[in-house]
Design a protein around this motif. Structure first.
Motif, PDB file in Angstrom:
ATOM      1  N   ALA A  70      -6.869  -4.474  13.860  1.00  0.00           N
ATOM      2  CA  ALA A  70      -5.603  -4.825  14.497  1.00  0.00           C
ATOM      3  C   ALA A  70      -4.653  -3.653  14.323  1.00  0.00           C
ATOM      4  O   ALA A  70      -4.774  -2.881  13.371  1.00  0.00           O
ATOM      5  N   PRO A  71      -3.703  -3.528  15.244  1.00  0.00           N
ATOM      6  CA  PRO A  71      -2.709  -2.459  15.076  1.00  0.00           C
ATOM      7  C   PRO A  71      -1.949  -2.634  13.762  1.00  0.00           C
ATOM      8  O   PRO A  71      -1.762  -3.757  13.286  1.00  0.00           O
ATOM      9  N   GLY A  72      -1.547  -1.536  13.193  1.00  0.00           N
ATOM     10  CA  GLY A  72      -0.775  -1.593  11.957  1.00  0.00           C
ATOM     11  C   GLY A  72       0.587  -2.229  12.182  1.00  0.00           C
ATOM     12  O   GLY A  72       1.115  -2.215  13.293  1.00  0.00           O
ATOM     13  N   LEU A  73       1.120  -2.813  11.142  1.00  0.00           N
ATOM     14  CA  LEU A  73       2.444  -3.417  11.219  1.00  0.00           C
ATOM     15  C   LEU A  73       3.505  -2.322  11.140  1.00  0.00           C
ATOM     16  O   LEU A  73       3.256  -1.245  10.595  1.00  0.00           O
ATOM     17  N   PRO A  74       4.698  -2.589  11.683  1.00  0.00           N
ATOM     18  CA  PRO A  74       5.765  -1.582  11.636  1.00  0.00           C
ATOM     19  C   PRO A  74       6.060  -1.155  10.203  1.00  0.00           C
ATOM     20  O   PRO A  74       6.079  -1.998   9.289  1.00  0.00           O
ATOM     21  N   PRO A  75       6.281   0.120   9.978  1.00  0.00           N
ATOM     22  CA  PRO A  75       6.506   0.620   8.613  1.00  0.00           C
ATOM     23  C   PRO A  75       7.750   0.037   7.948  1.00  0.00           C
ATOM     24  O   PRO A  75       7.820  -0.033   6.724  1.00  0.00           O
ATOM     25  N   GLU A  76       8.713  -0.428   8.743  1.00  0.00           N
ATOM     26  CA  GLU A  76       9.936  -0.970   8.150  1.00  0.00           C
ATOM     27  C   GLU A  76       9.769  -2.395   7.609  1.00  0.00           C
ATOM     28  O   GLU A  76      10.693  -2.931   6.995  1.00  0.00           O
ATOM     29  N   MET A  77       8.599  -2.980   7.819  1.00  0.00           N
ATOM     30  CA  MET A  77       8.366  -4.322   7.264  1.00  0.00           C
ATOM     31  C   MET A  77       8.167  -4.237   5.752  1.00  0.00           C
ATOM     32  O   MET A  77       7.472  -3.352   5.265  1.00  0.00           O
ATOM     33  N   SER A  78       8.769  -5.181   5.044  1.00  0.00           N
ATOM     34  CA  SER A  78       8.620  -5.217   3.588  1.00  0.00           C
ATOM     35  C   SER A  78       7.226  -5.714   3.214  1.00  0.00           C
ATOM     36  O   SER A  78       6.506  -6.273   4.045  1.00  0.00           O
ATOM     37  N   GLU A  79       6.860  -5.524   1.964  1.00  0.00           N
ATOM     38  CA  GLU A  79       5.566  -6.017   1.490  1.00  0.00           C
ATOM     39  C   GLU A  79       5.475  -7.533   1.620  1.00  0.00           C
ATOM     40  O   GLU A  79       4.425  -8.064   1.952  1.00  0.00           O
ATOM     41  N   LEU A  80       6.572  -8.228   1.359  1.00  0.00           N
ATOM     42  CA  LEU A  80       6.589  -9.690   1.507  1.00  0.00           C
ATOM     43  C   LEU A  80       6.334 -10.081   2.960  1.00  0.00           C
ATOM     44  O   LEU A  80       5.532 -10.981   3.237  1.00  0.00           O
ATOM     45  N   GLU A  81       6.980  -9.403   3.899  1.00  0.00           N
ATOM     46  CA  GLU A  81       6.766  -9.697   5.327  1.00  0.00           C
ATOM     47  C   GLU A  81       5.319  -9.427   5.731  1.00  0.00           C
ATOM     48  O   GLU A  81       4.721 -10.197   6.482  1.00  0.00           O
ATOM     49  N   ARG A  82       4.755  -8.364   5.228  1.00  0.00           N
ATOM     50  CA  ARG A  82       3.357  -8.038   5.532  1.00  0.00           C
ATOM     51  C   ARG A  82       2.426  -9.121   4.977  1.00  0.00           C
ATOM     52  O   ARG A  82       1.473  -9.530   5.635  1.00  0.00           O
ATOM     53  N   TRP A  83       2.729  -9.569   3.756  1.00  0.00           N
ATOM     54  CA  TRP A  83       1.910 -10.604   3.128  1.00  0.00           C
ATOM     55  C   TRP A  83       2.015 -11.911   3.923  1.00  0.00           C
ATOM     56  O   TRP A  83       0.998 -12.554   4.188  1.00  0.00           O
ATOM     57  N   VAL A  84       3.223 -12.285   4.331  1.00  0.00           N
ATOM     58  CA  VAL A  84       3.422 -13.515   5.112  1.00  0.00           C
ATOM     59  C   VAL A  84       2.672 -13.414   6.447  1.00  0.00           C
ATOM     60  O   VAL A  84       2.018 -14.375   6.880  1.00  0.00           O
ATOM     61  N   ALA A  85       2.741 -12.263   7.094  1.00  0.00           N
ATOM     62  CA  ALA A  85       2.041 -12.069   8.366  1.00  0.00           C
ATOM     63  C   ALA A  85       0.528 -12.225   8.178  1.00  0.00           C
ATOM     64  O   ALA A  85      -0.145 -12.884   8.979  1.00  0.00           O
ATOM     65  N   LYS A  86       0.010 -11.628   7.103  1.00  0.00           N
ATOM     66  CA  LYS A  86      -1.427 -11.708   6.841  1.00  0.00           C
ATOM     67  C   LYS A  86      -1.857 -13.151   6.560  1.00  0.00           C
ATOM     68  O   LYS A  86      -2.850 -13.638   7.109  1.00  0.00           O
TER      69      LYS A  86
END
Length: 181
Positions: A70-86
């Motif tokens: 999948a395309p990478g998530l935007p770099p400005e997303m926090s680790e928490l946002e990345r974890w929630v998305a995953k």
């Protein structure tokens, strides 16, 4: 990592979305007919057939996700946002697999064979059991409601990314548009 999803990934994403909504809607259409009515049986036949199609598309989609990523998530997303998305994506995939599997089991425990638009039939490998069927139906309904809630949150997050954050999270799943449009 690709900057966007492939055309096949996009097409399957939107086909799965339409199937989930359509299958949910068919349950309400079935309620328009009394029990034992041929119209009700036809609606459930469509529900089962489209449910099997959904399962096949989900298997293909998971395969594409595993092979293409999948395309990478935007770099400005926090680790928490990345974890929630995953976690949200994993839950969506889990429900997209679980719901059709429960539907298959429900059909079989009701004592019915699976028919895929009349093209082929898979007989029930289990004996009918109304108590088991009832329990499976409750789980199937619960998971169907959960996927609608989670898909709604997923859509809201994509719109938030698009309109508030202004990033490309939504655009990378939309069909290609012509330049300048």
């Amino acid at each position: 990592m690709n900057p966007t999803y492939t055309s096949a990934q996009k097409a399957i994403h939107w086909a799965v979305f339409l199937l989930v909504i359509g299958l949910y809607g068919l349950t309400y259409v079935a309620d328009l007919f009394p029990r034992g009515d041929p119209g009700r049986a036809l609606v459930w036949w469509f529900h089962i057939s489209f449910g099997m199609l959904l399962f096949a598309l989900v298997v293909i989609r998971v395969g594409l996700r595993l092979t293409l990523g999948a395309p990478g998530l935007p770099p400005e997303m926090s680790e928490l946002e990345r974890w929630v998305a995953k976690v949200a994506h994993l839950l969506l995939y889990a429900l997209l697999v679980t719901i059709p599997v429960l539907g298959v089991l429900l059909t079989w425990y009701r004592g019915d064979a699976l028919s895929f638009f009349g093209l082929f039939t898979i007989p029930a490998p289990v004996s009918p059991d109304s108590a088991t069927a009832r329990s499976i139906r409750e789980l199937h309904s619960l998971c169907a409601n959960l996927i609608l809630i989670l898909a709604g949150l997923h859509a809201a997050a994509a719109l938030w990314h698009h309109y508030v954050r202004g990033d490309d999270v939504l655009r990378r799943m939309l069909p290609q548009t012509r330049a300048g449009s």
